[in-house]
Design a protein around this motif. Structure first.
Motif, mmCIF file in Angstrom:
data_model
loop_
_atom_site.group_PDB
_atom_site.id
_atom_site.type_symbol
_atom_site.label_atom_id
_atom_site.label_comp_id
_atom_site.label_asym_id
_atom_site.label_seq_id
_atom_site.Cartn_x
_atom_site.Cartn_y
_atom_site.Cartn_z
ATOM 1 N N ASN A 191 0.828 -1.198 0.000
ATOM 2 C CA ASN A 191 0.000 0.000 0.000
ATOM 3 C C ASN A 191 0.866 1.252 0.000
ATOM 4 O O ASN A 191 1.921 1.286 0.613
ATOM 5 N N THR A 192 0.379 2.272 -0.677
ATOM 6 C CA THR A 192 1.083 3.540 -0.718
ATOM 7 C C THR A 192 0.948 4.229 0.629
ATOM 8 O O THR A 192 -0.137 4.313 1.192
ATOM 9 N N LEU A 193 2.052 4.730 1.133
ATOM 10 C CA LEU A 193 2.070 5.440 2.404
ATOM 11 C C LEU A 193 1.334 6.767 2.258
ATOM 12 O O LEU A 193 1.598 7.535 1.337
ATOM 13 N N ARG A 194 0.392 7.021 3.152
ATOM 14 C CA ARG A 194 -0.386 8.254 3.161
ATOM 15 C C ARG A 194 0.066 9.084 4.357
ATOM 16 O O ARG A 194 -0.075 8.649 5.490
ATOM 17 N N LEU A 195 0.595 10.274 4.079
ATOM 18 C CA LEU A 195 1.176 11.116 5.116
ATOM 19 C C LEU A 195 0.559 12.505 5.118
ATOM 20 O O LEU A 195 0.317 13.087 4.062
ATOM 21 N N VAL A 196 0.357 13.029 6.321
ATOM 22 C CA VAL A 196 -0.101 14.401 6.493
ATOM 23 C C VAL A 196 1.155 15.254 6.648
ATOM 24 O O VAL A 196 1.840 15.166 7.668
ATOM 25 N N PRO A 197 1.494 16.059 5.637
ATOM 26 C CA PRO A 197 2.708 16.877 5.742
ATOM 27 C C PRO A 197 2.438 18.188 6.454
ATOM 28 O O PRO A 197 1.416 18.838 6.238
ATOM 29 N N ASP A 198 3.353 18.580 7.309
ATOM 30 C CA ASP A 198 3.310 19.907 7.905
ATOM 31 C C ASP A 198 3.746 20.893 6.822
ATOM 32 O O ASP A 198 4.518 20.550 5.912
ATOM 33 N N VAL A 199 3.272 22.114 6.905
ATOM 34 C CA VAL A 199 3.616 23.130 5.909
ATOM 35 C C VAL A 199 5.122 23.376 5.874
ATOM 36 O O VAL A 199 5.687 23.622 4.807
ATOM 37 N N ASN A 200 5.812 23.246 7.020
ATOM 38 C CA ASN A 200 7.263 23.461 7.017
ATOM 39 C C ASN A 200 7.965 22.428 6.135
ATOM 40 O O ASN A 200 8.967 22.731 5.501
ATOM 41 N N VAL A 258 -1.774 13.730 2.340
ATOM 42 C CA VAL A 258 -3.150 13.924 2.785
ATOM 43 C C VAL A 258 -3.251 15.377 3.239
ATOM 44 O O VAL A 258 -2.538 15.799 4.155
ATOM 45 N N LEU A 259 -4.118 16.132 2.574
ATOM 46 C CA LEU A 259 -4.187 17.583 2.762
ATOM 47 C C LEU A 259 -5.599 18.030 3.108
ATOM 48 O O LEU A 259 -6.568 17.352 2.770
ATOM 49 N N SER A 260 -5.675 19.202 3.741
ATOM 50 C CA SER A 260 -6.973 19.793 4.048
ATOM 51 C C SER A 260 -6.955 21.268 3.651
ATOM 52 O O SER A 260 -5.906 21.827 3.315
ATOM 53 N N GLU A 261 -8.103 21.889 3.741
ATOM 54 C CA GLU A 261 -8.215 23.311 3.444
ATOM 55 C C GLU A 261 -7.249 24.129 4.296
ATOM 56 O O GLU A 261 -6.694 25.127 3.845
ATOM 57 N N THR A 262 -7.015 23.677 5.529
ATOM 58 C CA THR A 262 -6.134 24.424 6.431
ATOM 59 C C THR A 262 -4.703 24.458 5.910
ATOM 60 O O THR A 262 -3.988 25.435 6.126
ATOM 61 N N HIS A 263 -4.259 23.418 5.197
ATOM 62 C CA HIS A 263 -2.932 23.457 4.583
ATOM 63 C C HIS A 263 -2.816 24.665 3.651
ATOM 64 O O HIS A 263 -1.832 25.399 3.685
ATOM 65 N N PHE A 264 -3.839 24.849 2.823
ATOM 66 C CA PHE A 264 -3.793 25.925 1.840
ATOM 67 C C PHE A 264 -3.938 27.294 2.500
ATOM 68 O O PHE A 264 -3.298 28.257 2.081
ATOM 69 N N THR A 265 -4.733 27.369 3.542
ATOM 70 C CA THR A 265 -4.859 28.617 4.294
ATOM 71 C C THR A 265 -3.535 28.979 4.951
ATOM 72 O O THR A 265 -3.096 30.134 4.892
#
Length: 145
Positions: free
Chosen positions: A2-11, A39-46
């Motif tokens: 399975n492909t690793l799904r990661l939530v990246p911090d903006v830094n 894995v991204l959310s609206e808050t990443h873009f904000t």
């Protein structure tokens, strides 16, 4: 596998986008090849929109960050990432920076494999709360990227 799904911090995203080499660049390139899913959310873009106005950030990458760069980056992240618009907000009193709670919320809501960050307070949560939090260099060392 399975492909690793990661939530990246903006830094991590900014380092991956503005550096010439290093683990964050390797991680971003792996996401571009769909070997890792961000894995991204609206808050990443904000948050990206906010930090892209900081003079210290604008100086990263020797003038790489322009309005055009920011637009291309947002479009690319939407293309290569898995996007969550609405995420339930939880309380994370063990995390001293409430601005980073969205990363934890997103990891829980999405079932991602972990968070990738350079923030020490998030990295300490790994042991305190048994949460999978990684630095980009750890993913390289583990052979993930």
């Amino acid at each position: 596998m399975n492909t690793l799904r990661l939530v990246p911090d903006v830094n991590v995203l900014l380092s991956g986008l503005t550096s010439l080499r290093g683990p964050a660049v390797d991680l971003y390139q792996a996401a571009r090849r769909f070997e890792v899913v961000f894995v991204l959310s609206e808050t990443h873009f904000t948050e990206l929109a906010e930090v892209l106005t900081y003079p210290a950030v604008l100086g990263m990458g020797e003038g790489v960050i322009t309005p055009s760069f920011a637009f291309r980056t947002a479009a690319e992240l939407h293309r290569i990432g898995e996007y969550y618009e609405q995420v339930e907000r939880l309380d994370w009193p063990s995390c001293p920076d409430p601005k980073d709670w969205y990363l934890l919320d997103l990891m829980v809501a999405s079932g991602a494999n972990g968070i990738v960050t350079k923030d020490k307070h998030l990295l300490r949560l790994r042991d305190r709360l048994n949460i999978p939090v990684f630095e980009p260099k750890e993913l390289v060392r583990l052979g993930v990227i």
